[in-house]
Design a protein around this motif. Structure first.
Motif, PDB file in Angstrom:
ATOM      1  N   TYR A 187      54.558 -31.682  25.792  1.00 37.38           N
ATOM      2  CA  TYR A 187      55.097 -31.382  24.478  1.00 37.38           C
ATOM      3  C   TYR A 187      56.181 -30.325  24.601  1.00 37.38           C
ATOM      4  N   ARG A 379      58.429 -33.175  17.628  1.00 34.29           N
ATOM      5  CA  ARG A 379      57.764 -34.470  17.740  1.00 34.29           C
ATOM      6  C   ARG A 379      58.715 -35.475  18.389  1.00 34.29           C
ATOM      7  N   THR A 382      61.627 -36.445  16.296  1.00 30.00           N
ATOM      8  CA  THR A 382      62.526 -35.397  15.831  1.00 30.00           C
ATOM      9  C   THR A 382      63.993 -35.816  15.958  1.00 30.00           C
TER      10      THR A 382
END
Length: 423
Positions: A187, A379, A382
């Motif tokens: 992430y 995310r 995005t």
């Protein structure tokens, strides 16, 4: 197959432009704790620019890459002022220079290496290229980091209409890189983002790349092989050996791959560069087959004006890895996507190129924990340009390494500033 075709690497939005403001770029003025060096990497024999060369501060994880003009800058903590810079490029001899050599802009000349294989190397070369690729993909647990790693990275998106830059977005991000031996996804935490756009050059369309830094992160085919090579897709490719090369005195197998002639689904073609001794992937350069306009458009375009046909005409992907202490890690990737926009009732079409690149500029082994600011966690859906707020807070950027912008990007920013002053 569905995951391959609709992977986040290819998500693209084509949207109407309803209006926006252009932001003035500001100069970075923070130099208190860093020494900045700059140079250009070229071929010693031809004087051609060497693009995407690795520039690494020895005995550290601080690094950058040369841009499309061969130029680079590197901000170095003053505690390393007496250190050395290692510059390497696939197929060339590595060179190590003291930082003191960079008091002025330095032109670094790299010499091509002799890649002739000796008898032992010829005898031990595998017979089947596909077997080498399978062996390479199976090494993720032994050759790549199995620890949580916190990577600081610089990310840039540009949009060109024909050959002129129309939009630039940049960001510093922290990649929370999960161990290669598990299935957890990485992430990304946004640290800072900035942008400048000349919407007049985009006419009535605004192109937005969905995925942002994730698009580049997913080119790490060792961590994410499902986006290119899977048990289902491997039989759809032909593999063969190209001429071997070297990097840092190590023999590198060069393997060509492309989809078989009877396969109609758009797949990839390109080259894999695999270390002959360890079978680690060191680099990959590849493209997507976009000859089928309908299928390739479905893979990329998520929204578009009703009276426009939008389809890709060229794609290019690149991923580089670096090694330290016997472990390899993701270091750099570049994506270039070129699209045609055909308007109903118009004689001429428009061509747009979206380019994104991300370079890991520092990293450290980190504990397994969530980002400090959960609201800044991006995310895969995005759109970075919606997170950025102009070329503001210039002091912030002084502490971070970036990829030196190419001359055309620099000139585009200056032209936007001049236009604003005139109005």
């Amino acid at each position: 197959m569905k995951k391959l075709i609709y992977s986040p690497v290819f998500l693209l939005f084509v949207l109407f432009l309803f209006g926006a403001n252009t932001i003035i770029a500001q100069e970075d003025d923070t130099k208190e704790h860093f020494k900045e060096i700059e140079g250009k990497v070229i071929d010693a024999e031809t004087n051609n620019d060497l693009i995407f060369a690795d520039i690494v501060l020895e005995n550290s994880n601080i690094s950058t890459v040369s841009n499309s003009d061969g130029h680079f800058t590197l901000k170095i903590p003053k505690t390393y002022a007496d250190g050395h810079i290692a510059i390497s490029y696939l197929g060339y001899e590595k060179i190590v220079l003291p930082i003191s050599d960079f008091e002025k802009h330095l032109k670094v000349k790299l010499k091509p290496v002799n890649t002739t294989l000796d008898v032992v190397q010829i005898l031990t070369t595998p017979k089947k290229a596909e077997a080498v690729v399978l062996n390479c993909l199976s090494k993720k647990s032994s050759l790549y980091s199995n620890e949580n790693t916190l990577m600081t990275a610089f990310y840039r998106e540009t949009i060109k209409k024909r050959r002129k830059n129309a939009s630039l977005s940049e960001a510093v991000v922290q990649i929370h890189k999960q161990p290669y031996n598990n299935v957890k996804s990485d992430y990304i935490e946004l640290v800072k983002a900035r942008k400048t756009t000349n919407y007049k050059r985009l006419d009535t369309i605004a192109l937005k790349l969905q995925g942002g830094p994730f698009s580049n992160l997913y080119t790490d085919m060792i961590k994410y092989p499902e986006y290119i090579f899977t048990p289902e897709t491997m039989p759809m490719y032909d593999f063969n050996f190209d001429k071997s090369t070297k990097i840092n005195e190590r023999i590198i197998y060069v393997i060509n791959f492309k989809q078989k002639a009877d396969i109609t689904t758009p797949l990839f073609y390109g080259k894999l560069f695999i270390d002959a001794e360890t079978y680690a992937l060191t680099n990959a350069v590849y493209s997507l087959n976009v000859t089928n306009k309908v299928l390739s458009s479905e893979m990329f375009v998520r929204k578009k004006p009703r009276k426009a046909d939008v389809y890709p005409i060229e794609t290019a992907y690149r991923v580089n890895y670096r090694t330290k202490d016997g472990k390899w890690h993701y270091a750099y990737s570049n994506i270039s996507l070129t699209f045609k926009v055909d308007w109903e009732g118009k004689l001429f079409n428009s061509t747009y190129t979206l380019n994104s690149e991300m370079a890991v500029t520092d990293w450290e082994i980190a504990e397994s924990k969530l980002a400090k600011n959960r609201s800044q966690v991006l995310r895969p859906t995005t759109i970075l340009t919606e997170k950025a707020s102009g070329f503001s807070d210039p002091r912030f950027w002084g502490a971070y390494n970036i990829i030196e912008p190419e001359k055309s990007i620099q000139s585009a920013i200056k032209k936007i500033q001049k236009q604003l002053k005139r109005t």
